[in-house]
Design an enzyme around this catalytic site. Structure first.
Site, short mmCIF file in Angstrom:
data_model
loop_
_atom_site.label_atom_id
_atom_site.label_comp_id
_atom_site.label_asym_id
_atom_site.label_seq_id
_atom_site.Cartn_x
_atom_site.Cartn_y
_atom_site.Cartn_z
N HIS A 35 -21.09 7.28 8.88
CA HIS A 35 -19.70 6.80 9.00
C HIS A 35 -19.51 5.33 8.64
CE1 HIS A 35 -18.62 10.64 10.49
NE2 HIS A 35 -18.87 10.46 11.76
N HIS A 42 -11.39 10.67 12.58
CA HIS A 42 -12.36 11.29 13.48
C HIS A 42 -11.74 11.58 14.86
CE1 HIS A 42 -16.20 12.49 14.97
NE2 HIS A 42 -16.90 11.90 14.03
N GLU A 60 -12.74 17.28 10.43
CA GLU A 60 -12.72 16.08 9.60
C GLU A 60 -12.70 16.46 8.12
OE1 GLU A 60 -16.03 13.44 11.11
OE2 GLU A 60 -16.21 15.17 12.45
#
Length: 344
Positions: free
Chosen positions: A109, A178, A309
């Site tokens: 991420h 997220h 996601e």
């Protein structure tokens, strides 16, 4: 018509870069969304059940302090590259780039201080809010000055999230939000009574560090076949699954399409996900362990929320047969995801 208001949410400590974090409230007849200028975080999302009662259906914190401490990306926009890059390494034009390793042997991420942990510049737009930031060349090891715009707009029960970016050097990019959902209301103990369906004929098997093996596997005859709705708890039991944390391969094409649906039969709340993205990471909160105190002092145990996601396929920069995630100068990254809430 959507009402948009803004207010101060708190101040970042100096060691976090300082600055005022603002909260933007988007309100329609059926949905109310609260979004922070820190990480473009969806901090609350209230939607109606069939009885007309509102409930906040996303996990998060009541104050800024919760978001400045370590947490599992609650509600945030993550990047420059969402999901995992194997060993935090990739090569472009013969040059190797090394990223921070923040998820075992891999980069996750965006790295140690990704887009979720920085302050964005906000601008109110019709029915919503647009956030901008410049990610400088070399930030977290990525090449190129990257200009990024994230726009949230609310229309009735539909929340649209548009991601745009431009770069000065070729760079991988994959942006997503997220948010952790529980349609029974945040703080509910589990999501086992939710019905889930995902419009995907294939998924990506992963190794023991959650990196795709490179295989694109058919869902037919496996626990990953979610093309027809399944009751999540019974499905996990039937297939002896600990949970999901996998990319589902969406039908190719740049057009908007319905890719997933989650429904909570007791309240009637339904979430539909439509997107232009090529992948969908379905995650069932496997790493939640009850140690975090969230909104209203709620504890968030394992499987108390799910994430849908929309993004590019994980580790695509290292797998040439995966859909391309590279952005070049003169091109524009432009993807939109629509979250549609209803109750019946």
């Amino acid at each position: 018509m959507t009402e948009v208001t803004r207010e101060a949410f708190g101040h970042l400590p100096r060691e976090e870069g300082g600055g005022t974090v603002e909260k933007f409230v988007l309100k329609s007849d059926s949905v109310k969304v609260e979004i922070l200028s820190l990480g473009c975080i969806v901090a609350a999302l209230e939607t109606k059940g069939r009885d007309g009662a509102f409930a906040d259906v996303v996990l998060g914190f009541d104050s800024l302090e919760g978001y400045t401490k370590k947490h599992p990306f609650f509600g945030a926009v993550v990047g420059r590259v969402a999901n995992r890059i194997a060993k935090g390494r990739f090569t472009l034009d013969g040059q190797e780039y090394q990223l921070a390793l923040n998820n075992g042997p891999n980069s996750l991420h965006g790295g140690a201080r990704g887009f979720d942990k920085v302050l964005w510049s906000p601008e109110v737009v019709p029915n919503g809010v647009r956030f901008f930031r410049l990610s400088p060349d070399g930030e977290e090891g990525y090449p190129g000055d990257l200009k990024v715009w994230v726009t949230y707009t609310l229309s009735g029960g539909e929340l649209a999230i548009n991601y745009r970016a431009q770069t000065s050097k070729m760079t991988p990019i994959s942006l997503t939000n997220h948010a952790y959902f529980n349609l029974a209301g945040q703080g509910s103990q589990d999501i086992y009574d939710h019905e889930i369906s995902i419009e995907a004929d294939s998924y990506l098997p992963v190794d023991d560090t959650k990196i795709p093996t490179g295989e694109v596997a058919a869902v037919q005859g496996t626990g990953f076949d979610l093309r027809a709705p399944v009751e999540l708890g019974k499905h996990l039991q039937r297939f002896h699954l600990d949970g999901f944390d996998h990319n589902f391969c969406l039908k190719p094409g740049r057009a908007q399409r319905l890719v997933a649906r989650a429904r909570h039969p007791p309240t009637g709340r339904t979430l539909e996900v439509h997107t232009t993205q090529p992948g969908l990471q379905f995650y069932t909160g496997n790493n939640l362990d009850g140690s975090l105190r969230g909104k209203g002092s709620a504890r968030y145990p394992k499987h108390s929320a799910f994430c849908l996601e929309t993004q590019s396929w994980p580790d695509a920069v290292n797998k040439p047969h995966f859909p391309n995630t590279l952005l070049r100068p003169g091109e524009e990254y432009d993807h939109t995801t629509w979250l549609v809430f209803s109750a019946a």
